[in-house]
Design a protein around this motif. Structure first.
Motif, PDB file in Angstrom:
ATOM      1  N   GLY A   1      -1.272 -63.903   9.697  1.00 19.24           N
ATOM      2  CA  GLY A   1      -2.699 -63.788   9.955  1.00 19.24           C
ATOM      3  C   GLY A   1      -3.103 -64.465  11.244  1.00 19.24           C
ATOM      4  N   SER A   2      -2.648 -65.723  11.433  1.00 18.94           N
ATOM      5  CA  SER A   2      -3.104 -66.440  12.614  1.00 18.94           C
ATOM      6  C   SER A   2      -2.429 -65.918  13.884  1.00 18.94           C
ATOM      7  N   ALA A   3      -1.155 -65.468  13.766  1.00 22.09           N
ATOM      8  CA  ALA A   3      -0.496 -64.901  14.944  1.00 22.09           C
ATOM      9  C   ALA A   3      -1.180 -63.605  15.362  1.00 22.09           C
ATOM     10  N   SER A   4      -1.556 -62.775  14.382  1.00 21.47           N
ATOM     11  CA  SER A   4      -2.210 -61.520  14.753  1.00 21.47           C
ATOM     12  C   SER A   4      -3.613 -61.783  15.294  1.00 21.47           C
ATOM     13  N   LEU A   5      -4.241 -62.854  14.793  1.00 21.86           N
ATOM     14  CA  LEU A   5      -5.559 -63.226  15.329  1.00 21.86           C
ATOM     15  C   LEU A   5      -5.431 -63.585  16.812  1.00 21.86           C
TER      16      LEU A   5
ATOM     17  N   TYR B 126       2.608 -62.379   3.701  1.00 25.57           N
ATOM     18  CA  TYR B 126       2.196 -63.705   3.258  1.00 25.57           C
ATOM     19  C   TYR B 126       1.607 -63.634   1.854  1.00 25.57           C
ATOM     20  N   THR B 127       0.726 -62.661   1.650  1.00 28.93           N
ATOM     21  CA  THR B 127       0.084 -62.523   0.338  1.00 28.93           C
ATOM     22  C   THR B 127       1.130 -62.290  -0.755  1.00 28.93           C
TER      23      THR B 127
ATOM     24  N   MET C  13       6.891 -68.368   6.745  1.00 25.93           N
ATOM     25  CA  MET C  13       7.089 -67.232   7.650  1.00 25.93           C
ATOM     26  C   MET C  13       7.074 -67.696   9.107  1.00 25.93           C
ATOM     27  N   LEU C  14       6.074 -68.516   9.444  1.00 22.12           N
ATOM     28  CA  LEU C  14       5.962 -68.946  10.834  1.00 22.12           C
ATOM     29  C   LEU C  14       7.068 -69.915  11.241  1.00 22.12           C
ATOM     30  N   ASN C  15       7.679 -70.557  10.220  1.00 29.26           N
ATOM     31  CA  ASN C  15       8.807 -71.432  10.546  1.00 29.26           C
ATOM     32  C   ASN C  15       9.968 -70.648  11.136  1.00 29.26           C
ATOM     33  N   ILE C  16      10.011 -69.353  10.821  1.00 31.09           N
ATOM     34  CA  ILE C  16      11.045 -68.492  11.389  1.00 31.09           C
ATOM     35  C   ILE C  16      10.550 -67.863  12.689  1.00 31.09           C
ATOM     36  N   LEU C  17       9.329 -67.306  12.614  1.00 28.32           N
ATOM     37  CA  LEU C  17       8.809 -66.536  13.753  1.00 28.32           C
ATOM     38  C   LEU C  17       8.535 -67.388  14.988  1.00 28.32           C
ATOM     39  N   TRP C  18       7.885 -68.528  14.756  1.00 27.02           N
ATOM     40  CA  TRP C  18       7.419 -69.335  15.895  1.00 27.02           C
ATOM     41  C   TRP C  18       8.570 -69.741  16.837  1.00 27.02           C
ATOM     42  N   PRO C  19       9.649 -70.363  16.272  1.00 33.21           N
ATOM     43  CA  PRO C  19      10.753 -70.705  17.175  1.00 33.21           C
ATOM     44  C   PRO C  19      11.387 -69.482  17.835  1.00 33.21           C
ATOM     45  N   ILE C  20      11.442 -68.359  17.109  1.00 32.15           N
ATOM     46  CA  ILE C  20      12.007 -67.152  17.722  1.00 32.15           C
ATOM     47  C   ILE C  20      11.171 -66.737  18.930  1.00 32.15           C
TER      48      ILE C  20
ATOM     49  N   ARG D  60       6.905 -67.775  -9.885  1.00 36.31           N
ATOM     50  CA  ARG D  60       8.369 -67.790  -9.804  1.00 36.31           C
ATOM     51  C   ARG D  60       9.003 -66.450 -10.167  1.00 36.31           C
ATOM     52  N   ILE D  61       8.511 -65.405  -9.519  1.00 33.43           N
ATOM     53  CA  ILE D  61       9.066 -64.083  -9.769  1.00 33.43           C
ATOM     54  C   ILE D  61       9.919 -63.654  -8.586  1.00 33.43           C
ATOM     55  N   LYS D  62      11.108 -63.123  -8.890  1.00 33.84           N
ATOM     56  CA  LYS D  62      12.002 -62.697  -7.812  1.00 33.84           C
ATOM     57  C   LYS D  62      12.075 -61.181  -7.704  1.00 33.84           C
ATOM     58  N   LYS D  63      12.027 -60.494  -8.857  1.00 33.09           N
ATOM     59  CA  LYS D  63      12.116 -59.026  -8.816  1.00 33.09           C
ATOM     60  C   LYS D  63      10.736 -58.452  -8.529  1.00 33.09           C
ATOM     61  N   THR D  64      10.554 -57.919  -7.312  1.00 36.87           N
ATOM     62  CA  THR D  64       9.211 -57.525  -6.903  1.00 36.87           C
ATOM     63  C   THR D  64       8.986 -56.011  -6.936  1.00 36.87           C
ATOM     64  N   ARG D  65       9.909 -55.251  -7.443  1.00 35.75           N
ATOM     65  CA  ARG D  65       9.704 -53.826  -7.747  1.00 35.75           C
ATOM     66  C   ARG D  65       9.048 -53.036  -6.614  1.00 35.75           C
ATOM     67  N   ASN D  66       9.553 -53.084  -5.414  1.00 37.96           N
ATOM     68  CA  ASN D  66       9.038 -52.250  -4.322  1.00 37.96           C
ATOM     69  C   ASN D  66       7.566 -52.455  -3.996  1.00 37.96           C
ATOM     70  N   ILE D  67       7.008 -53.606  -4.382  1.00 32.89           N
ATOM     71  CA  ILE D  67       5.601 -53.847  -4.069  1.00 32.89           C
ATOM     72  C   ILE D  67       5.398 -53.822  -2.553  1.00 32.89           C
ATOM     73  N   LEU D  68       6.458 -54.213  -1.824  1.00 38.77           N
ATOM     74  CA  LEU D  68       6.390 -54.241  -0.365  1.00 38.77           C
ATOM     75  C   LEU D  68       6.098 -52.848   0.198  1.00 38.77           C
ATOM     76  N   ILE D  69       6.720 -51.828  -0.420  1.00 39.78           N
ATOM     77  CA  ILE D  69       6.518 -50.459   0.058  1.00 39.78           C
ATOM     78  C   ILE D  69       5.050 -50.068  -0.083  1.00 39.78           C
ATOM     79  N   ALA D  70       4.486 -50.330  -1.263  1.00 37.39           N
ATOM     80  CA  ALA D  70       3.086 -49.968  -1.500  1.00 37.39           C
ATOM     81  C   ALA D  70       2.170 -50.688  -0.522  1.00 37.39           C
ATOM     82  N   SER D  71       2.406 -52.002  -0.342  1.00 36.67           N
ATOM     83  CA  SER D  71       1.525 -52.779   0.535  1.00 36.67           C
ATOM     84  C   SER D  71       1.671 -52.378   1.995  1.00 36.67           C
ATOM     85  N   LEU D  72       2.918 -52.158   2.425  1.00 33.18           N
ATOM     86  CA  LEU D  72       3.112 -51.774   3.828  1.00 33.18           C
ATOM     87  C   LEU D  72       2.559 -50.379   4.095  1.00 33.18           C
TER      88      LEU D  72
END
Lengths: 166, 193
Positions: free
Chosen positions: A88-92, A124-125, B1-8, A134-146
């Motif tokens: 968020g802050s980098a894109s800002l 980030y979200t 996330m930024l701990n990876i991106l920033w130094p890169i 503490r969930i590791k199996k995220t079931r392709n949620i990344l695809i939907a969000s992206l």
């Protein structure tokens, strides 16, 4: 905007709320948020400034330029589209640079503004929400969000071109 | 996330600039880069405080109840079987409202509390449930009535019309949210078969 403020304050008065006290309380929170993100912004403007001036962004953009041209994607927006889902802050920081360099009311400036308003920091979200339970199996949620992000970015460009045709 | 991106970013930029003989530009960037952060923060302070104040009033009035009434139907469609867990439903509604009112800092804690409630109903504890997926997608869509940050930036750069972008932002956000919701529904369906 004035109408929204008007409605909110009328509601507050009607319900006998201490409108000004509430306002001050909220404004204080706003101040805390801004102060809190300041160190992050310094760090990121520094990094983004380096990226912009090292010539590396022009270099990468040149490589992908034919593709961008083919899908009619404004090349100035490309770095923002890449960073938006990640931070968020980098894109800002990037958006501010793009808007400043291309003119705030130029087509590119308008598109960058709309993208910032219409999309979120997806990765980030997802990370915060899944790790909190503490969930590791995220079931392709990344695809939907992206997919939502890509739609948001594409639609920002399309709507700007339609609504602000010069 | 930024701990990876920033130094890169930093290392890559310096490396690239040295190779391409661009070091002078970098020197200038280092000494001027903080100005951007300072001026952005100065602009953000005013608008952020103003809108946080206005939205604080809103979140203490019945506006929240009206919004909740409208949202209940949508929430029922997006989160089937959510009726069983009233706490989760309440937290989800508050989370969405906070997002809509632009109270990002209030939205995240509410969203995380909703996740905890949903985890109670979750059968496989290490895997996202259907309702959790929907909650995350809703939070990655930027459902905000007033995009205050963008307006602040545009105002500071002397835009002729800083709020001109609100309408296309609404349209684009809605499209993005719909696509996110449809794909999530499809993913859930595919998993059930």
């Amino acid at each position: 905007m004035p109408i929204i403020i008007f409605i909110i304050i009328i509601f507050g008065i009607k319900e006998n709320k201490n409108v000004f006290d509430l306002f001050i309380k909220g404004a204080k929170k706003g101040l805390e948020i801004t102060v809190k993100i300041f160190p992050t912004l310094i760090g990121l403007f520094f990094a983004i400034g380096l990226l912009n001036n090292s010539g590396i962004i022009e270099y990468i953009t040149k490589i992908v330029e034919p593709i961008l041209e083919f899908i009619k994607f404004p090349k100035e927006i490309f770095p923002l589209a890449l960073l938006r889902p990640i931070s968020g802050s980098a894109s800002l920081a990037v958006a501010t640079e793009i808007i400043k360099n291309n003119g705030v009311d130029s087509m590119v400036g308008l598109i960058a503004s709309v993208i910032m308003g219409a999309t979120e920091t997806t990765l980030y979200t997802i990370a915060v929400y899944t790790s909190s339970v503490r969930i590791k199996k995220t079931r392709n949620i990344l695809i939907a969000s992206l997919a939502a992000d890509v739609t948001g970015i594409m639609m920002s460009i399309i709507f700007c071109k339609i609504l602000f045709a010069m | 996330m930024l701990n990876i991106l920033w130094p890169i970013f930093v290392v890559l930029s310096i490396f690239f600039a040295v190779i391409s003989g661009n070091v002078e530009n970098l020197n200038r960037a280092i000494s001027t880069s903080t100005e951007g952060a300072v001026s952005l923060t100065l602009t953000l302070i005013g608008t952020t405080c103003l809108w946080s104040g206005i939205m604080e009033i809103a979140s203490n009035t019945k506006i929240v109840d009206y919004l909740a009434g409208v949202l209940k139907k949508i929430i029922k469609y997006l989160f089937p079987n959510i009726n069983k867990n009233e706490n989760a439903q309440k937290k989800i509604i508050m989370n969405v409202i906070a997002n809509i009112l632009g109270l990002g800092n209030a939205a995240t804690p509410l969203g995380l509390q909703a996740m905890e409630e949903l985890q109670k109903d979750n059968i496989e504890k290490d895997k996202l449930s259907n309702n959790m997926m929907m909650l995350i997608v809703l939070n990655t869509a930027s459902l905000q009535i007033i995009p205050t940050t963008v307006i602040a930036i545009r105002t500071s750069l002397n835009s002729e019309n800083p709020t001109k972008i609100i309408f296309p932002i609404w349209l684009s956000t809605i499209c993005a949210a719909i696509v996110g919701i449809i794909i999530t529904k499809l993913l859930i369906k595919a998993d059930n078969n």
